[in-house]
Design a protein around this motif. Sequence first.
Motif, PDB file in Angstrom:
ATOM      1  N   VAL A  77       6.451  -6.635  -7.342  1.00 20.36           N
ATOM      2  CA  VAL A  77       5.902  -8.099  -6.785  1.00 20.36           C
ATOM      3  C   VAL A  77       6.579  -8.127  -5.408  1.00 20.36           C
ATOM      4  O   VAL A  77       6.129  -8.600  -4.722  1.00 20.36           O
ATOM      5  CB  VAL A  77       6.541  -9.137  -7.864  1.00 20.36           C
ATOM      6  N   GLU A  78       8.021  -7.863  -5.434  1.00 22.62           N
ATOM      7  CA  GLU A  78       8.726  -8.258  -4.134  1.00 22.62           C
ATOM      8  C   GLU A  78       8.300  -7.134  -2.947  1.00 22.62           C
ATOM      9  O   GLU A  78       7.970  -7.494  -1.811  1.00 22.62           O
ATOM     10  CB  GLU A  78      10.285  -7.836  -4.372  1.00 22.62           C
ATOM     11  N   LEU A  79       7.967  -5.876  -3.415  1.00 18.93           N
ATOM     12  CA  LEU A  79       7.670  -4.921  -2.407  1.00 18.93           C
ATOM     13  C   LEU A  79       6.219  -5.356  -1.831  1.00 18.93           C
ATOM     14  O   LEU A  79       5.882  -5.447  -0.613  1.00 18.93           O
ATOM     15  CB  LEU A  79       7.315  -3.651  -3.074  1.00 18.93           C
ATOM     16  N   VAL A  80       5.167  -5.793  -2.738  1.00 18.55           N
ATOM     17  CA  VAL A  80       3.831  -6.237  -2.298  1.00 18.55           C
ATOM     18  C   VAL A  80       4.200  -7.370  -1.442  1.00 18.55           C
ATOM     19  O   VAL A  80       3.269  -7.430  -0.429  1.00 18.55           O
ATOM     20  CB  VAL A  80       2.792  -6.502  -3.750  1.00 18.55           C
ATOM     21  N   ALA A  81       4.955  -8.498  -1.833  1.00 18.46           N
ATOM     22  CA  ALA A  81       4.879  -9.730  -1.056  1.00 18.46           C
ATOM     23  C   ALA A  81       5.537  -9.387   0.304  1.00 18.46           C
ATOM     24  O   ALA A  81       4.792  -9.826   1.266  1.00 18.46           O
ATOM     25  CB  ALA A  81       6.019 -10.481  -1.914  1.00 18.46           C
ATOM     26  N   GLY A  82       6.269  -8.543   0.435  1.00 10.57           N
ATOM     27  CA  GLY A  82       7.141  -8.141   1.570  1.00 10.57           C
ATOM     28  C   GLY A  82       6.202  -7.397   2.584  1.00 10.57           C
ATOM     29  O   GLY A  82       6.078  -7.675   3.777  1.00 10.57           O
ATOM     30  N   GLN A  83       5.263  -6.259   2.035  1.00  6.15           N
ATOM     31  CA  GLN A  83       4.438  -5.510   2.683  1.00  6.15           C
ATOM     32  C   GLN A  83       3.153  -6.621   3.309  1.00  6.15           C
ATOM     33  O   GLN A  83       2.582  -6.302   4.183  1.00  6.15           O
ATOM     34  CB  GLN A  83       3.831  -4.347   1.898  1.00  6.15           C
ATOM     35  N   ALA A  84       2.552  -7.271   2.473  1.00  7.19           N
ATOM     36  CA  ALA A  84       1.243  -8.188   2.624  1.00  7.19           C
ATOM     37  C   ALA A  84       1.754  -9.490   3.249  1.00  7.19           C
ATOM     38  O   ALA A  84       0.869 -10.067   3.632  1.00  7.19           O
ATOM     39  CB  ALA A  84       0.660  -8.237   1.538  1.00  7.19           C
ATOM     40  N   HIS A  85       2.912  -9.873   3.439  1.00  6.36           N
ATOM     41  CA  HIS A  85       3.460 -10.812   4.050  1.00  6.36           C
ATOM     42  C   HIS A  85       2.949 -12.346   3.394  1.00  6.36           C
ATOM     43  O   HIS A  85       2.177 -13.274   3.961  1.00  6.36           O
ATOM     44  CB  HIS A  85       3.038 -11.256   5.459  1.00  6.36           C
ATOM     45  N   VAL A  86       3.082 -12.240   1.923  1.00 10.14           N
ATOM     46  CA  VAL A  86       2.292 -13.470   1.139  1.00 10.14           C
ATOM     47  C   VAL A  86       3.577 -13.811   0.051  1.00 10.14           C
ATOM     48  O   VAL A  86       4.801 -13.331  -0.082  1.00 10.14           O
ATOM     49  CB  VAL A  86       1.148 -12.794   0.234  1.00 10.14           C
ATOM     50  N   THR A  87       3.095 -14.767  -0.489  1.00 11.41           N
ATOM     51  CA  THR A  87       4.281 -15.415  -1.644  1.00 11.41           C
ATOM     52  C   THR A  87       4.384 -14.416  -2.818  1.00 11.41           C
ATOM     53  O   THR A  87       3.357 -13.792  -3.164  1.00 11.41           O
ATOM     54  CB  THR A  87       3.909 -16.731  -2.200  1.00 11.41           C
ATOM     55  N   PRO A  88       5.426 -14.531  -3.452  1.00 13.54           N
ATOM     56  CA  PRO A  88       5.263 -13.741  -4.632  1.00 13.54           C
ATOM     57  C   PRO A  88       4.410 -13.900  -5.590  1.00 13.54           C
ATOM     58  O   PRO A  88       3.997 -13.152  -6.345  1.00 13.54           O
ATOM     59  CB  PRO A  88       6.917 -14.042  -5.288  1.00 13.54           C
ATOM     60  N   GLU A  89       3.943 -15.075  -5.694  1.00 15.70           N
ATOM     61  CA  GLU A  89       3.125 -15.608  -6.709  1.00 15.70           C
ATOM     62  C   GLU A  89       1.624 -14.940  -6.417  1.00 15.70           C
ATOM     63  O   GLU A  89       0.914 -14.475  -7.245  1.00 15.70           O
ATOM     64  CB  GLU A  89       2.663 -17.200  -6.845  1.00 15.70           C
ATOM     65  N   ALA A  90       1.237 -14.899  -5.193  1.00 18.12           N
ATOM     66  CA  ALA A  90       0.106 -14.226  -4.679  1.00 18.12           C
ATOM     67  C   ALA A  90       0.118 -12.675  -4.899  1.00 18.12           C
ATOM     68  O   ALA A  90      -0.928 -12.000  -5.150  1.00 18.12           O
ATOM     69  CB  ALA A  90      -0.169 -14.597  -3.223  1.00 18.12           C
ATOM     70  N   ALA A  91       1.235 -12.113  -4.758  1.00 18.14           N
ATOM     71  CA  ALA A  91       1.489 -10.824  -4.782  1.00 18.14           C
ATOM     72  C   ALA A  91       1.280 -10.287  -6.458  1.00 18.14           C
ATOM     73  O   ALA A  91       0.709  -9.441  -6.641  1.00 18.14           O
ATOM     74  CB  ALA A  91       3.075 -10.246  -4.323  1.00 18.14           C
ATOM     75  N   LYS A  92       1.919 -11.365  -7.186  1.00 14.91           N
ATOM     76  CA  LYS A  92       1.771 -10.856  -8.690  1.00 14.91           C
ATOM     77  C   LYS A  92       0.449 -10.963  -9.019  1.00 14.91           C
ATOM     78  O   LYS A  92      -0.179 -10.112  -9.953  1.00 14.91           O
ATOM     79  CB  LYS A  92       2.648 -11.680  -9.516  1.00 14.91           C
ATOM     80  N   ALA A  93      -0.347 -11.860  -8.639  1.00 11.74           N
ATOM     81  CA  ALA A  93      -1.631 -11.960  -8.861  1.00 11.74           C
ATOM     82  C   ALA A  93      -2.501 -11.108  -8.671  1.00 11.74           C
ATOM     83  O   ALA A  93      -3.335 -10.467  -9.263  1.00 11.74           O
ATOM     84  CB  ALA A  93      -2.474 -13.447  -8.356  1.00 11.74           C
ATOM     85  N   ALA A  94      -2.212 -10.429  -7.382  1.00 12.42           N
ATOM     86  CA  ALA A  94      -2.916  -9.263  -6.769  1.00 12.42           C
ATOM     87  C   ALA A  94      -2.592  -8.104  -7.789  1.00 12.42           C
ATOM     88  O   ALA A  94      -3.381  -7.102  -7.954  1.00 12.42           O
ATOM     89  CB  ALA A  94      -2.484  -8.812  -5.447  1.00 12.42           C
ATOM     90  N   LEU A  95      -1.419  -7.922  -7.963  1.00 17.19           N
ATOM     91  CA  LEU A  95      -0.938  -6.703  -8.935  1.00 17.19           C
ATOM     92  C   LEU A  95      -1.504  -6.754 -10.269  1.00 17.19           C
ATOM     93  O   LEU A  95      -2.144  -5.815 -10.732  1.00 17.19           O
ATOM     94  CB  LEU A  95       0.596  -6.724  -9.086  1.00 17.19           C
ATOM     95  N   VAL A  96      -1.704  -7.974 -11.045  1.00 21.29           N
ATOM     96  CA  VAL A  96      -2.385  -8.228 -12.444  1.00 21.29           C
ATOM     97  C   VAL A  96      -3.743  -7.722 -12.065  1.00 21.29           C
ATOM     98  O   VAL A  96      -4.372  -6.812 -12.821  1.00 21.29           O
ATOM     99  CB  VAL A  96      -1.989  -9.453 -13.137  1.00 21.29           C
ATOM    100  N   GLU A  97      -4.411  -8.278 -11.029  1.00 20.81           N
ATOM    101  CA  GLU A  97      -5.775  -7.954 -10.711  1.00 20.81           C
ATOM    102  C   GLU A  97      -6.174  -6.385 -10.503  1.00 20.81           C
ATOM    103  O   GLU A  97      -7.186  -5.989 -11.157  1.00 20.81           O
ATOM    104  CB  GLU A  97      -6.467  -8.610  -9.538  1.00 20.81           C
TER     105      GLU A  97
END
Length: 111
Positions: A77-97
């Motif tokens: 979640v932290e990696l995706v949030a940092g790379q995509a410049h989004v909130t951790p919640e948005a990153a987790k939602a994208a990872l679940v999807e």
Amino acid sequence: MIPGMNPRKMKQMMKQLGMDIKPIEDVQEIVITTPKGRYVFDQAEVAIMKMQGTVTWQITGEPRFEEAEAVIPDEDVELVAGQAHVTPEAAKAALVETKGDIAEAILRLSS
């Protein structure tokens, strides 16, 4: 059973071969869990067959498949949030999807 064969004769032959089959009554549910998900038999017939020291369980029925929920580690979640410049919640939602696919999650959030 074999079509056209006398059930009593069939049982006698099975006994001579050392086979013993016993049904399990009133089975309510059977669940087989795998890493990809669960096979759930809501209504199934189950029999235990013993032959030459080997025990075999036979399940007859139609299962439904339930996919396993993706377990998303906090590091991902932290990696995706940092790379995509989004909130951790948005990153987790994208990872679940994307079922945990980091690269796909970053691509979806970046476009």
